[in-house]
Each structure stands twice: as C-alpha cells, then as structure tokens.
Design a protein around this motif. Structure first.
Motif, PDB file in Angstrom:
ATOM      1  N   SER B  35     -50.336  12.382  29.414  1.00  0.00           N
ATOM      2  CA  SER B  35     -49.069  11.879  29.942  1.00  0.00           C
ATOM      3  C   SER B  35     -47.895  12.519  29.222  1.00  0.00           C
ATOM      4  CB  SER B  35     -48.980  10.363  29.771  1.00  0.00           C
ATOM      5  OG  SER B  35     -49.844   9.734  30.647  1.00  0.00           O
ATOM      6  N   LEU B  36     -47.978  12.545  27.880  1.00  0.00           N
ATOM      7  CA  LEU B  36     -46.885  13.114  27.090  1.00  0.00           C
ATOM      8  C   LEU B  36     -46.731  14.605  27.374  1.00  0.00           C
ATOM      9  CD1 LEU B  36     -47.250  11.256  23.676  1.00  0.00           C
ATOM     10  CD2 LEU B  36     -45.419  11.066  25.362  1.00  0.00           C
ATOM     11  N   LEU B  38     -47.434  16.145  30.069  1.00  0.00           N
ATOM     12  CA  LEU B  38     -46.821  16.279  31.390  1.00  0.00           C
ATOM     13  C   LEU B  38     -45.312  16.082  31.299  1.00  0.00           C
ATOM     14  CD1 LEU B  38     -47.757  16.720  34.331  1.00  0.00           C
ATOM     15  CD2 LEU B  38     -47.621  14.262  34.630  1.00  0.00           C
ATOM     16  N   LEU B  39     -44.908  15.067  30.508  1.00  0.00           N
ATOM     17  CA  LEU B  39     -43.483  14.783  30.326  1.00  0.00           C
ATOM     18  C   LEU B  39     -42.775  16.004  29.728  1.00  0.00           C
ATOM     19  CD1 LEU B  39     -41.193  12.607  30.353  1.00  0.00           C
ATOM     20  CD2 LEU B  39     -41.784  12.168  27.970  1.00  0.00           C
ATOM     21  N   VAL B  40     -43.362  16.537  28.675  1.00  0.00           N
ATOM     22  CA  VAL B  40     -42.761  17.704  28.010  1.00  0.00           C
ATOM     23  C   VAL B  40     -42.632  18.862  29.006  1.00  0.00           C
ATOM     24  CG1 VAL B  40     -43.151  19.457  26.232  1.00  0.00           C
ATOM     25  CG2 VAL B  40     -43.544  17.041  25.713  1.00  0.00           C
ATOM     26  N   VAL B  42     -42.409  18.736  32.291  1.00  0.00           N
ATOM     27  CA  VAL B  42     -41.367  18.479  33.289  1.00  0.00           C
ATOM     28  C   VAL B  42     -39.987  18.696  32.681  1.00  0.00           C
ATOM     29  CG1 VAL B  42     -40.285  16.660  34.675  1.00  0.00           C
ATOM     30  CG2 VAL B  42     -42.769  16.927  34.691  1.00  0.00           C
ATOM     31  N   LEU B  43     -39.803  18.189  31.439  1.00  0.00           N
ATOM     32  CA  LEU B  43     -38.511  18.334  30.785  1.00  0.00           C
ATOM     33  C   LEU B  43     -38.174  19.814  30.565  1.00  0.00           C
ATOM     34  CD1 LEU B  43     -38.470  15.421  28.164  1.00  0.00           C
ATOM     35  CD2 LEU B  43     -37.228  15.589  30.313  1.00  0.00           C
ATOM     36  N   TRP B  46     -37.224  21.339  33.807  1.00  0.00           N
ATOM     37  CA  TRP B  46     -35.889  20.861  34.166  1.00  0.00           C
ATOM     38  C   TRP B  46     -34.821  21.628  33.385  1.00  0.00           C
ATOM     39  CZ3 TRP B  46     -34.316  15.033  33.231  1.00  0.00           C
ATOM     40  CH2 TRP B  46     -33.016  14.823  33.747  1.00  0.00           C
ATOM     41  N   VAL B  63     -31.370  19.214  31.079  1.00  0.00           N
ATOM     42  CA  VAL B  63     -31.579  18.082  30.173  1.00  0.00           C
ATOM     43  C   VAL B  63     -30.493  18.063  29.110  1.00  0.00           C
ATOM     44  CG1 VAL B  63     -33.171  16.995  28.563  1.00  0.00           C
ATOM     45  CG2 VAL B  63     -34.061  18.195  30.546  1.00  0.00           C
ATOM     46  N   VAL B 250     -31.279   7.115  35.041  1.00  0.00           N
ATOM     47  CA  VAL B 250     -32.286   6.961  33.990  1.00  0.00           C
ATOM     48  C   VAL B 250     -32.126   5.608  33.304  1.00  0.00           C
ATOM     49  CG1 VAL B 250     -33.017   7.816  31.734  1.00  0.00           C
ATOM     50  CG2 VAL B 250     -32.602   9.426  33.603  1.00  0.00           C
ATOM     51  N   THR B 253     -33.391   2.830  35.406  1.00  0.00           N
ATOM     52  CA  THR B 253     -34.852   2.812  35.369  1.00  0.00           C
ATOM     53  C   THR B 253     -35.341   2.145  34.088  1.00  0.00           C
ATOM     54  OG1 THR B 253     -34.766   4.900  36.548  1.00  0.00           O
ATOM     55  CG2 THR B 253     -36.892   4.257  35.646  1.00  0.00           C
TER      56      THR B 253
END
Lengths: 256, 279
Positions: B35-36, B38-40, B42-43, B46, B63, B250, B253
């Motif tokens: 999960s982490l 994937l986050l990295v 995507v960031l 971005w 970002v 954000v 959310t």
C-alpha cells in the motif's frame, strides 16, 4: 395436575381468509414430575400446543390449565425452549441465563447466584463468561436449558430442542437433559418428531394425528432409566414402543 | 462437546497459533508495504508526470505546489478555522441526523400502522437528491451555518432511519416471544432484545452516514457561506487556484476518514460478540 388441556381447539385465519384448524378437541393431562412427549406428523399443531401452554396465544375453544389455573397470558409458571437456542448473542452465558429473572425483580446478586447454580447443574461451570458464538451447538442448548430452569418454572416445554444437532451430540444431550430434568423433578412436555427420542425420554407419549391435530393414542412407556436415555436405549423393548407409535402414525401407508 | 473444563480461547495448540499469528503478521506487513509503495509511486507520478507532459500548474499542480499552497493557506486564508468549522459541522450534522434517524426508525419500527402510512413518503424523500435542497435552505435561512447543517442532517438521516427500520422489522420473532413469555414489559423487550438486535444494522447505517456527512457539509458550503473547506473550494476555483482546491479536497477526505475510523472502532467494540471473520 401440572398441566391440563380441556377440549382445546385452535383456529387460525390464514392470509387468504380461510380458517385453518391447527388442533381440534385436544384433551390430556400431565401430572406433576411427569415427562410427556407429543409426537405427530409435521404441521399437526404440536408447536401450537406449546405456544398455548406458554400463553403466547389463547385457544379458540377450550381451556389450558397450568397448576389448576387457566392460562390467560405469558406467565412465570412455564419455561420453554426451542430448536433454536435463542441465546442473546451480545450477552455472555451467565447473563443469558439471568435473562428470564430480570423481569421479576430478583436482586442482581441473587440472579447471579441462581444462574451460576443452573450452569453448574447443566455442566457448563467455567463457561459463564463465554459468549454464545464461542460455544458448540450442544453447549448452547445446555445454556438455554439452564436459562429455562433458572426461572424455576413448574413446567418445562421443549420444542424439538435436539433436532438441529448432529446424531452423536443429540444422544449425549438427551442424556444430559434427562439427567438434569430428573434431578430437578420438573414436569416436562417434549414436542418431537423423533420417535426413538420420545420413547427414550418419556413416561408417556401422546400421538397426534395430521392436521387438524387430535390425540389418536396415548402410550405409557413402562421402562426404567428415564433419567438415562443412553441406558434405556440398549433395552430391546424400545423398538416395540417405537413400532407402536409408527403404526399409530400410519406411516406404512405413506411409505410408497 | 462433553469436555467439562473450560478451555480459554486461544489456549489450544499454542505453537500452531503462534505460527499462524506470525504468518498473519507477515501478511499484514506485506500488504502495508505494498500500500505504501503504491502511495509513493502515485505521489511521484503526480510530482513529475504533469510537468513532463507540459500540463500547466493551474490545471494539475504538483505535490510540492500543493504543499507550498497549503502553507500559504495556513498563514493567509486561516485554513485551521475553515477546517475546524467543516469538521465541527460534519460531526454535528452527523450526530443530529443519525440521532433523529435512529429515533424515528425505532418509533416506526414499533408501530406497524405509522410505518405503513409513512413508508411511501420516506421512500420518496430517500430518493430525492438531498443536496439539491441546499439552495432552498439558503433562501430560507440565509448565508449562515444553518443551511449546511440542515443538508448534512438530511443526508445522514435516511440511511440510518432505513437501516434501523429494516432491522426492527426483522428481529427474531421467537426472541420476542421468549421475552414475552418471561413477562418483560414492552419497553424492556425493546431495550433488552430489539435494540441490541438492531445494533449491527445501526452501525452499518452510521458508517454509510459518516461518509455522506462530509458530502452534505461540502455542498452546503459550496452553495453558500464564507466559511469551511467547501467555501475554499469554490473560492479557489474562482481564482483558478487548483492547488487550493486539491488541498481542500484532501482535508475533507481526512475529516471523513477520521469520522469513519472512529465509528469503525466504536463498532468493533459494540459488536465484539460477533464471531470475527477469518483473515
């Protein structure tokens, strides 16, 4: 006389407006301390008898008497138990057993003491803080019996309490129930469709006909060891009794 | 089945349990790691993809742009006050709406007559898009906090009401009969049997409602008023400040997530008696 049905008829109105007679002119007596079973084909109104004894609804004609008093509504003289254990899943076992005492103004400490005593008697000591989902089906039924006995009813009504259990658990639980009930000397009415179960556990068996249900036969089980069905089970006479009920239910004719 | 000695949960075969525990831990770790990662990913995408593709900053800010804008919003737009206001009205609207929804659900659940009389209207109101009431509420109450609170209450109300009502209708009849046979009064049957029986459905309704509460507040703030993250979204949108909009989204959310997580924890505690799903 602990329980008496005086020519009881119960009719229901179906959704389509027809009158459905569940039981018709049923009369019988259960004496104090006696264990009586009611057997009959499915849909013969066995459970209707139970609901009327518990006071959940009234007969259309006739009277139901518990300890000489006409039953007019739910009352504390009767404890009943179904195929479903009806334990409240959000309560632990001991507070489930206390449930029936809560409407009676029994002080909390007293309730706990009585519940613990019943759990002991039903061989569930040590499980009081477990929740229902943590117990096996057989143990849950024993907890339900403890809850039923905790209110100290004059009559215990059992509506097919073993029918959801596997064959071996069933035998063991019948034995355990029979022992507990004999020890507490409770008058008991067992509704069942299991002929062997009726013979193993009862003093007397009432055979009901198909709907509308009426009493077609009354069989006195003259065998020892009512408190120990596992021992009674080994007696050769058991199959004779079962055969008698079988004939009264006219099951041969239906077996094609 | 016949064992007479209690076996404490978890005491059976401790070695196997431990092994299973370790395996489960490892599984949790690997999903967390994925999960982490994937986050990295995507960031990073971005941050670097839009400039590389020549997308202008007012369309998709990176970002780092957003973080810079966040600092500016903090100092110049009193971001904290706006966030606090939105969070407050989310919680307030959620609390009032779900309280009303549950109360009316229980009352209707006890009265078959009123349930039948009101059910077509409940259905109609449930289908009507609640956020569309926002301009109406502004006409009625003006540019203050009332309209957004009302939209939130309204949007939260129905899922809770419907869940509770449905659960009340499906309480096990045999349980109620048992309670009746034990001579429990109507009120005690409600408190000791019906209410606890409906808990799982109530909690599910609350969880849905918590996610809707944020939508209610946001729409209320978007349509009218000069406070809250919804206002910052329309303000930022008007200035073509996409970073501001991104940041507000954000934060909204985050508010919704915090509310949802709090409810999930309450639920786990309240419904502890339900057997845990495996895995």
């Amino acid at each position: 006389m602990a329980l008496e049905f005086r020519s009881v008829t119960k009719e229901f109105l179906t959704r389509s407006g027809e009158v459905l007679t569940a039981v018709s002119d049923v009369s019988f007596v259960v004496n104090e301390g006696e264990f009586v079973s009611v057997v009959g084909p499915s849909g013969c109104g066995k459970s209707t008898l139970l609901s009327m004894t518990a006071g959940l609804y009234q007969p259309t004609q006739g009277e139901v008497l518990v300890s000489g008093e006409v039953v007019r509504g739910p009352n504390g003289h009767v404890g009943f138990m179904l195929q479903k254990d009806l334990l409240l899943p959000w309560r632990n076992i001991v507070s489930n057993v206390e449930f029936g005492l809560e409407a009676r103004g029994v002080p909390a400490a007293d309730r706990r003491r009585r519940a613990m005593a019943e759990l002991e008697r039903c061989h569930l000591a040590g499980f009081e803080n477990h929740f229902p989902y943590q117990l096996s089906g057989g143990m849950r039924q024993r907890a339900a019996l403890a809850r039923t006995l905790a209110i100290e009813p004059e009559i215990v009504l059992l509506d097919e309490p073993f029918s959801a259990l596997d064959a071996q658990t069933k035998l063991l639980l019948q034995n355990s129930f029979a022992g507990t009930i004999a020890e507490s000397r409770k008058t008991t009415l067992l509704i069942t469709h299991d002929l062997a179960e009726a013979v193993l556990m009862s003093d007397r068996i009432l055979v009901l006909s198909e709907r509308p249900g009426r009493v077609v036969a009354e069989i006195v089980v003259d065998l020892p060891h009512r408190d120990e069905p596992l021992r009674r089970r080994t007696m050769p006479e058991v199959s004779d009794y079962a055969g008698q009920i079988f004939r009264h239910l006219k099951l041969e004719e239906k077996a094609i | 089945m016949t064992q007479a000695t209690p076996v404490p949960a978890g005491a059976q075969a401790p070695a196997r349990k431990e092994r299973q525990g370790k395996a489960a831990m490892a599984a949790t770790h690997s999903t967390l790691f994925a999960s982490l990662a994937l986050l990295v990913l995507v960031l990073l995408a971005w941050e670097f993809l839009p400039p590389a593709l020549g997308v202008p900053k007012f369309i998709i800010p990176t970002v780092s742009d957003c973080i810079v804008e966040l600092q500016r919003m903090w100092t110049q737009e009193s971001l904290l006050a706006h966030t606090f206001s939105t969070a407050l009205y989310t919680v307030l609207g959620f609390a009032i709406g779900s309280l009303l929804g549950a109360a009316i659900g229980y009352v209707l659940g006890m009265s078959e007559f009123w349930e039948k009389v009101l059910s077509p209207y409940i259905l109609a109101l449930q289908i009507a898009p609640k956020v569309a009431f926002a301009p109406l509420f502004i006409m009625w109450f003006g540019y203050n906090s009332m309209p957004k609170l009302l939209v939130t209450v309204l949007i939260v109300f129905f899922p809770v009401l419907v869940n509770v009502l449905q659960a009340m209708k499906t309480v096990d009849r045999d349980l109620i009969n048992l309670a009746r046979a034990y001579n429990l009064s109507r009120w005690r049957i409600f408190r000791k049997v019906e209410m606890p029986s409906t808990m799982p459905s109530l909690m599910a309704g609350l969880r849905i409602a918590s996610t809707l509460a944020v939508i209610g507040v946001t729409v209320g703030e978007l349509v009218g008023g000069n406070t809250g993250l919804g206002f910052l979204i329309s303000y930022g949108g008007g200035q073509a400040n996409a970073a501001m909009v991104f940041n507000a989204i954000v934060l909204l959310t985050v508010i919704g997530f915090v509310l949802y997580s709090a409810l999930a924890r309450v639920e786990a505690r309240v419904l502890h008696y339900l057997p845990k799903a495996q895995g």
